[in-house]
Design an enzyme around this catalytic site. Structure first.
Site, PDB file in Angstrom:
ATOM      1  N   GLU A 205       1.660   6.599   4.953  1.00  0.00           N
ATOM      2  CA  GLU A 205       2.602   6.084   3.964  1.00  0.00           C
ATOM      3  C   GLU A 205       3.947   6.807   4.011  1.00  0.00           C
ATOM      4  O   GLU A 205       4.746   6.713   3.086  1.00  0.00           O
ATOM      5  CB  GLU A 205       1.976   6.158   2.572  1.00  0.00           C
ATOM      6  CG  GLU A 205       0.731   5.279   2.486  1.00  0.00           C
ATOM      7  CD  GLU A 205       0.096   5.256   1.115  1.00  0.00           C
ATOM      8  OE1 GLU A 205       0.575   5.983   0.217  1.00  0.00           O
ATOM      9  OE2 GLU A 205      -0.875   4.504   0.935  1.00  0.00           O
ATOM     10  N   LYS A 343      -2.678  -4.243  -6.632  1.00  0.00           N
ATOM     11  CA  LYS A 343      -2.592  -4.464  -5.187  1.00  0.00           C
ATOM     12  C   LYS A 343      -2.982  -5.913  -4.911  1.00  0.00           C
ATOM     13  O   LYS A 343      -4.125  -6.306  -5.152  1.00  0.00           O
ATOM     14  CB  LYS A 343      -3.524  -3.511  -4.436  1.00  0.00           C
ATOM     15  CG  LYS A 343      -3.122  -2.051  -4.513  1.00  0.00           C
ATOM     16  CD  LYS A 343      -4.156  -1.169  -3.826  1.00  0.00           C
ATOM     17  CE  LYS A 343      -3.693   0.280  -3.749  1.00  0.00           C
ATOM     18  NZ  LYS A 343      -4.753   1.159  -3.191  1.00  0.00           N
TER      19      LYS A 343
END
Length: 434
Positions: A205, A343
């Protein structure tokens, strides 16, 4: 003219070099939308099914040709003829066509790709930005970002159990300034790591993945970086943790086994000891948000953690809720957690995603719109965060184009909104009483 005439999917690659789907939707008018599907590394047990091929001779079994075929040969013929503006109707039709509780037949990745592409095509047809199409005239809140600048757990090879160490520039006056603060702290952190002789390679990330001497060393180094960049910890910038506790919970022994990531000699904690440890961290450092502090199936642990810390720190359910209103409804009823991570690929359609955000808000829970560790250049979640006035977003560090794409889209949106744009900073943590 707004009728869907063609739906087409192809296999593309995500930020980890693994296959994922890209779906395109076309209308009679020539309007067009494209959606790309992310993928997680630490996935919740109850997430919707990400359909993979399983053929070890191709992409190590991670191919998505089955999902592509399901879009091109099954879903397409069922939604061609729909009005592209009928998002709920199309999403519900795909859910019914799949017919399973977890989208295991067609694949949540197939369904989500279509859902996103439909929304983008509708926005294109109406000639409005995606956030405006999804959110309507009252769309105005830029999200407070949680920037994952240290990667541990399943997102890196660093020997730290907790998966993410984040900075939260809640004291900034605008999103643009918040992003600048984050970037400056990121670069200050890199300098500090170099001076200590630690690695500055980045994880999935975009955050650094150094070999810290445990959690406290990681947090204290971030605090030094905040100060080195000229900001005040606990006033300008706060800290967030994603424990991803399900990744190191031993269900048989009912303990949180840190040795899985940190090696021999690391802590092994009961649920009560895990809560004590998190409280110790909150009392010691300017931590404002903790994600998945307990295992996804440890409901008693979650309730005890919420009773202990729920008034003074945001307790986010990711694997715990998996963007599913059924689990969220139970959590609300049992006073477990006070926030939900959103999400889109955990649930599989935009309609269900928006349902979860709405349910959270009505209960006084916050909703944090989030990326996945396996991302693409698709920036839909930036538009979703603004469209829903969610107030918070988690989309990685200040490096890697797959992360920066979302931040840059938010900069564009802030510019487009002009004086209407609001950056609420600390006010976006409306679930806290301190």
């Amino acid at each position: 003219m707004s009728i869907i005439t063609d739906v087409y999917a192809r296999e593309v690659l995500d930020s980890r070099g693994n296959p994922t789907l890209e779906v395109e939707v076309y209308t009679e008018s020539g309007a067009f939308g494209r959606g790309m599907v992310p993928s997680g590394a630490s996935t919740g047990e109850h997430e919707a099914v990400e359909l993979r091929d399983g053929d070890k001779a191709r992409y190590g079994g991670l191919g998505t040709q089955k999902a592509v075929d399901n879009v091109n040969n099954v879903i397409a013929e069922h939604i061609i003829g729909f009005d592209v503006r009928d998002q709920q109707g199309i999403d519900r039709a795909m859910i019914a066509l799949d017919g399973t509780p977890n989208k295991g037949k067609l694949g949540a990745n197939a369904i989500l790709g279509v859902s996103i592409a439909v929304a983008r095509a509708a926005a294109d047809y109406l000639e409005v930005p995606l956030y405006s199409y999804l959110g309507g005239f009252n769309t105005k809140v830029l999200p407070t970002p949680m920037m994952n600048i240290i990667n541990g757990g399943s997102h890196s090879d660093a020997p730290i159990a907790f998966q993410e160490f984040m900075i939260v520039p809640a004291g900034a006056p605008t999103f643009k300034e918040a992003l600048r603060w984050g970037a400056e702290i990121f670069h200050a952190l890199k300098k500090i790591l170099k001076e200590r002789g630690l690695e500055t390679a980045v994880g999935d990330e975009g955050g650094f993945a150094p070999r810290f001497d445990g959690t406290e060393d990681g947090v204290e180094t971030i605090i030094k970086a905040i100060e080195a960049a000229g900001y005040v910890p606990g006033k300008d910038v706060f800290i967030g943790l994603d424990c991803a506790s399900s990744e190191f919970y031993d269900a048989e022994r009912k303990v949180y086994d840190y040795t899985k990531f940190e090696g021999e000699g690391a802590a092994v904690r009961t649920a009560a000891e895990q809560i004590d440890y998190l409280e110790e961290l909150v009392n010691k450092y300017p931590i404002i948000t903790i994600e998945d502090g307990m295992d996804e199936n440890d409901w008693d642990g979650w309730k005890a953690l919420t009773e202990r810390l729920g008034d003074k720190v945001q307790l986010v359910g990711d694997d715990f809720f998996v963007t599913n209103t059924a689990y969220l409804e139970k959590g609300i009823a049992e006073h477990a957690a006070n926030s939900i991570l959103i999400k889109v690929n955990q649930i599989g359609t935009l309609t269900e995603t928006f349902d979860a955000i709405e349910m959270a808000k009505e209960a006084g829970y916050t909703a944090v719109v989030s990326h996945r560790s396996g991302e693409t250049e698709d920036s839909t979640i930036a538009d979703i965060a603004v469209a829903t006035n969610a107030g918070q977003i988690k989309t990685g560090s200040l490096s890697r184009t797959d992360r920066i794409a979302k931040y840059n889209q938010l900069l564009r949106i802030e510019d487009q909104l002009g004086e209407v744009a609001e950056y609420r900073g600390l006010k976006s943590f409306y679930n806290l009483k301190k």
